[in-house]
Design a protein around this motif. Structure first.
Motif, PDB file in Angstrom:
ATOM      1  N   VAL A 175      47.113 -23.929  -3.650  1.00 36.67           N
ATOM      2  CA  VAL A 175      46.438 -22.870  -2.910  1.00 36.67           C
ATOM      3  C   VAL A 175      46.724 -21.498  -3.558  1.00 36.67           C
ATOM      4  O   VAL A 175      45.884 -20.595  -3.536  1.00 36.67           O
ATOM      5  CB  VAL A 175      46.813 -22.980  -1.411  1.00 36.67           C
ATOM      6  CG1 VAL A 175      48.066 -22.278  -1.065  1.00 36.67           C
ATOM      7  CG2 VAL A 175      45.691 -22.486  -0.540  1.00 36.67           C
ATOM      8  N   ALA A 176      47.879 -21.365  -4.185  1.00 40.86           N
ATOM      9  CA  ALA A 176      48.164 -20.137  -4.941  1.00 40.86           C
ATOM     10  C   ALA A 176      47.222 -20.043  -6.141  1.00 40.86           C
ATOM     11  O   ALA A 176      46.698 -18.965  -6.462  1.00 40.86           O
ATOM     12  CB  ALA A 176      49.621 -20.110  -5.397  1.00 40.86           C
ATOM     13  N   ALA A 177      46.999 -21.171  -6.798  1.00 31.35           N
ATOM     14  CA  ALA A 177      46.043 -21.174  -7.920  1.00 31.35           C
ATOM     15  C   ALA A 177      44.647 -20.843  -7.411  1.00 31.35           C
ATOM     16  O   ALA A 177      43.903 -20.094  -8.058  1.00 31.35           O
ATOM     17  CB  ALA A 177      46.054 -22.549  -8.610  1.00 31.35           C
ATOM     18  N   MET A 178      44.300 -21.348  -6.227  1.00 29.09           N
ATOM     19  CA  MET A 178      42.973 -21.069  -5.659  1.00 29.09           C
ATOM     20  C   MET A 178      42.818 -19.585  -5.320  1.00 29.09           C
ATOM     21  O   MET A 178      41.728 -19.023  -5.434  1.00 29.09           O
ATOM     22  CB  MET A 178      42.724 -21.935  -4.426  1.00 29.09           C
ATOM     23  CG  MET A 178      42.431 -23.383  -4.804  1.00 29.09           C
ATOM     24  SD  MET A 178      42.589 -24.516  -3.420  1.00 29.09           S
ATOM     25  CE  MET A 178      41.148 -24.087  -2.457  1.00 29.09           C
ATOM     26  N   ASN A 180      44.192 -17.179  -7.043  1.00 34.99           N
ATOM     27  CA  ASN A 180      43.899 -16.523  -8.322  1.00 34.99           C
ATOM     28  C   ASN A 180      42.477 -16.823  -8.782  1.00 34.99           C
ATOM     29  O   ASN A 180      41.787 -15.953  -9.311  1.00 34.99           O
ATOM     30  CB  ASN A 180      44.901 -16.976  -9.391  1.00 34.99           C
ATOM     31  CG  ASN A 180      46.269 -16.363  -9.181  1.00 34.99           C
ATOM     32  OD1 ASN A 180      46.580 -15.906  -8.085  1.00 34.99           O
ATOM     33  ND2 ASN A 180      47.085 -16.349 -10.218  1.00 34.99           N
ATOM     34  N   ILE A 181      42.062 -18.078  -8.590  1.00 30.59           N
ATOM     35  CA  ILE A 181      40.700 -18.473  -8.966  1.00 30.59           C
ATOM     36  C   ILE A 181      39.691 -17.588  -8.229  1.00 30.59           C
ATOM     37  O   ILE A 181      38.753 -17.057  -8.824  1.00 30.59           O
ATOM     38  CB  ILE A 181      40.467 -19.967  -8.614  1.00 30.59           C
ATOM     39  CG1 ILE A 181      41.222 -20.876  -9.601  1.00 30.59           C
ATOM     40  CG2 ILE A 181      38.974 -20.304  -8.588  1.00 30.59           C
ATOM     41  CD1 ILE A 181      41.270 -22.349  -9.190  1.00 30.59           C
ATOM     42  N   ALA A 182      39.915 -17.415  -6.921  1.00 27.49           N
ATOM     43  CA  ALA A 182      38.984 -16.611  -6.116  1.00 27.49           C
ATOM     44  C   ALA A 182      38.962 -15.163  -6.606  1.00 27.49           C
ATOM     45  O   ALA A 182      37.893 -14.554  -6.694  1.00 27.49           O
ATOM     46  CB  ALA A 182      39.395 -16.677  -4.645  1.00 27.49           C
ATOM     47  N   LEU A 228      45.024 -17.709 -16.020  1.00 23.68           N
ATOM     48  CA  LEU A 228      44.534 -17.723 -14.636  1.00 23.68           C
ATOM     49  C   LEU A 228      45.013 -16.488 -13.874  1.00 23.68           C
ATOM     50  O   LEU A 228      45.735 -16.570 -12.875  1.00 23.68           O
ATOM     51  CB  LEU A 228      44.953 -19.008 -13.917  1.00 23.68           C
ATOM     52  CG  LEU A 228      44.267 -19.246 -12.559  1.00 23.68           C
ATOM     53  CD1 LEU A 228      42.762 -19.160 -12.642  1.00 23.68           C
ATOM     54  CD2 LEU A 228      44.696 -20.573 -11.976  1.00 23.68           C
ATOM     55  N   LEU A 229      44.634 -15.335 -14.407  1.00 17.33           N
ATOM     56  CA  LEU A 229      44.932 -14.050 -13.779  1.00 17.33           C
ATOM     57  C   LEU A 229      43.746 -13.146 -14.017  1.00 17.33           C
ATOM     58  O   LEU A 229      43.054 -13.294 -15.032  1.00 17.33           O
ATOM     59  CB  LEU A 229      46.148 -13.390 -14.447  1.00 17.33           C
ATOM     60  CG  LEU A 229      47.543 -13.742 -13.976  1.00 17.33           C
ATOM     61  CD1 LEU A 229      48.548 -12.956 -14.803  1.00 17.33           C
ATOM     62  CD2 LEU A 229      47.723 -13.422 -12.497  1.00 17.33           C
ATOM     63  N   ALA A 235      45.865 -10.298  -9.396  1.00 18.69           N
ATOM     64  CA  ALA A 235      45.372 -11.379  -8.535  1.00 18.69           C
ATOM     65  C   ALA A 235      46.423 -11.985  -7.620  1.00 18.69           C
ATOM     66  O   ALA A 235      46.106 -12.672  -6.672  1.00 18.69           O
ATOM     67  CB  ALA A 235      44.779 -12.486  -9.389  1.00 18.69           C
ATOM     68  N   THR A 236      47.694 -11.762  -7.893  1.00 22.71           N
ATOM     69  CA  THR A 236      48.707 -12.539  -7.200  1.00 22.71           C
ATOM     70  C   THR A 236      49.391 -11.737  -6.102  1.00 22.71           C
ATOM     71  O   THR A 236      49.302 -10.519  -6.048  1.00 22.71           O
ATOM     72  CB  THR A 236      49.781 -13.003  -8.194  1.00 22.71           C
ATOM     73  OG1 THR A 236      50.307 -11.858  -8.825  1.00 22.71           O
ATOM     74  CG2 THR A 236      49.192 -13.924  -9.226  1.00 22.71           C
TER      75      THR A 236
END
Ligand code: G6P
Ligand code: MN
Length: 450
Positions: A175-178, A180-182, A228-229, A235-236
């Motif tokens: 969900v953390a990756a999601m 960043n994806i968003a 992925l940033l 993003a984070t």
């Protein structure tokens, strides 16, 4: 179905994550009504430092919710409806050992991946089962939503020892990756639906759908430049914006440069590029030190200042970590069938992996637990990687349950981060010495020299 308002116990109440989780609960009270929050920890002293901060967070939102702070499992779990578990056996001091011992041998030093994760697994499986038994003794039918690491190994241990337990093992990494994806795509996280397969901290996103359209092609182009940033790394949330995490998000680029098909879980860096990871790790100052000097110190200092002045400084955050566990609990509580990535027994979801493997896939979360989506067959490369990791983790669980030195050595040897059997043995032997107070006794069936 259990009726609100709920009694919720947090096992590992003294964790640095507790205030953030409680803040998430407070923000969502209308969706997930609470009568009582109970903090439970075996380290009462540490919990007593965090508890006033938690109390303040609660009182800023509600006068009626009762707060109980205890080291007594009966007080913590009697008639509880939900338990959020986040135990850290051996605390950050032992995380430091998990990270530093392998590094002394030139091997990745990490909390949940490589020998560090295996050592942590040997410490955690049996205490986790003890916790489950305590919850079952004092609470009828409570759901345990479990963040305790190393989640893949814990999940496998629980499956073997307590297959009927109402435990849902989760991890905030997907969900953390999601999140960043968003941010990269410029859409809300809620607008993103993913397909994914793997084990915990060992998996891949196969599709990233927004309004039914797969945006992975666009992400590939972005990742080829920035990882992925977002370009400015904005993003984070604060947890994942420390320099070591920024490096981790950036490392999605080399991973996808080699294997562009799917978007890997950030933890794949430890298995697919261990040499570069070791080169950039400082054997005298690891992530455990960063966390102790950062997140932990900041929270303890804030607690002390609050005690002195009555003003609570801004010392913790409500990131995806806090909101995700509340989302999952809500879906369990109200049978919402929301789709989340969780750890479940495979049972055919991934057609060409063992039926009983504990896998991480999307699932609909119902009042009776998760219903995994059908993933189908996965390509041979990923299947091969996963099977090796699965065998490693299963052997580690067997080593723990049987007290077997040989199986522990096999587990260490099978891990992709460990180059040779000699490395495996040297690290394992150092870890046995460091973990005397925590590990079950490991016996050798064949004596050395025979
Ligand atoms: C992610 C993982 C957790 C892990 C954490 C470590 O959130 O999903 O399993 O414990 O990172 O973060 P830290 O800030 O403690 O290094
Ligand atoms: Mn995790």
């Amino acid at each position: 179905m259990t009726k609100p308002p709920f009694i919720l116990a947090i096992a590992g109440g003294g964790s640095t994550y507790t205030p953030g989780i409680v803040k998430s609960l407070m923000v969502r009270l209308a969706d997930f009504p609470l009568a009582e929050i109970r903090l439970y920890d075996i380290d009462g002293e540490r919990q007593d430092i965090i508890a006033p901060v938690v109390e303040k967070v609660i009182r800023d939102h509600s006068q009626s919710i009762k707060l109980t702070v205890t080291t007594d499992p009966e007080v913590a779990f009697s008639h509880a409806h939900f338990v959020f578990a986040q135990m850290r056996v051996g605390q950050y001091k032992m995380r430091e050992q998990d990270e530093k011992i392998p590094l002394r041998h030139g091997v990745v030093g990490q909390e949940t991946c490589g020998p560090g994760g295996l050592a942590y697994g040997l410490r955690t499986i049996l205490p986790m089962v003890e916790l489950i038994d305590l919850v079952e003794r004092y609470a009828d039918n409570a759901w345990i939503v479990n963040y305790s690491n190393p989640a893949a190994i814990v999940a496998e241990g629980v499956r073997r020892l307590r297959p009927q337990a109402r435990v849902l093992n989760i991890c905030d990494m997907p969900v953390a990756a999601m999140r960043n994806i968003a941010a990269v795509l410029g859409v809300d996280r809620e607008a993103v639906t993913v397909n994914y397969f793997g084990l915990n901290h060992f998996g891949w996103f196969t599709q990233v759908l927004v309004d039914g359209v797969d945006r992975l092609p666009q992400l590939r182009e972005h990742i080829a430049r920035f990882g992925l940033l977002t370009e400015d790394a904005a993003a984070t949330d604060p947890q994942h914006s420390d320099p070591s995490w920024v490096k981790t998000w950036r490392n999605i680029k080399p991973l996808m440069d080699h294997f562009p098909e799917y978007l890997p879980n950030p933890y794949m860096q430890y298995y697919l590029m261990p040499n570069q990871i070791v080169e950039h790790q400082n054997p005298d100052y690891t992530r455990a030190n960063e966390v102790m000097d950062g997140r932990e110190k900041k929270l303890f200092a804030a607690a002390a200042e609050y005690k002195r002045t009555g003003i609570l400084p801004d010392a913790f955050h409500v990131g995806v970590h806090g909101s995700f566990i509340v989302d999952v609990a809500r879906s369990l509580a109200f049978d919402l069938r929301q789709r989340h990535l969780v750890i479940v027994e495979n049972r055919g979801a991934i057609a060409n992996l063992p039926y009983d493997a504990m896998v991480e896939v999307p699932a609909y979360i119902t009042a009776n637990g998760p219903e995994a989506v059908t993933v189908g067959k996965i390509p041979l490369f990923y299947k091969g990687l996963i099977e090796q990791q699965l065998a490693c983790e299963q052997l580690l669980v067997e080593a723990t349950l049987e007290g077997s030195y040989e199986k522990a050595l096999q587990a260490f040897t099978l891990n992709r981060t460990v180059p040779t059997m000699q490395h495996a043995k040297a690290i394992l032997d150092d870890m046995i010495a460091a973990n005397q107070d925590y590990w079950p006794q490991l016996e050798q069936a064949y004596k050395e020299g025979i």
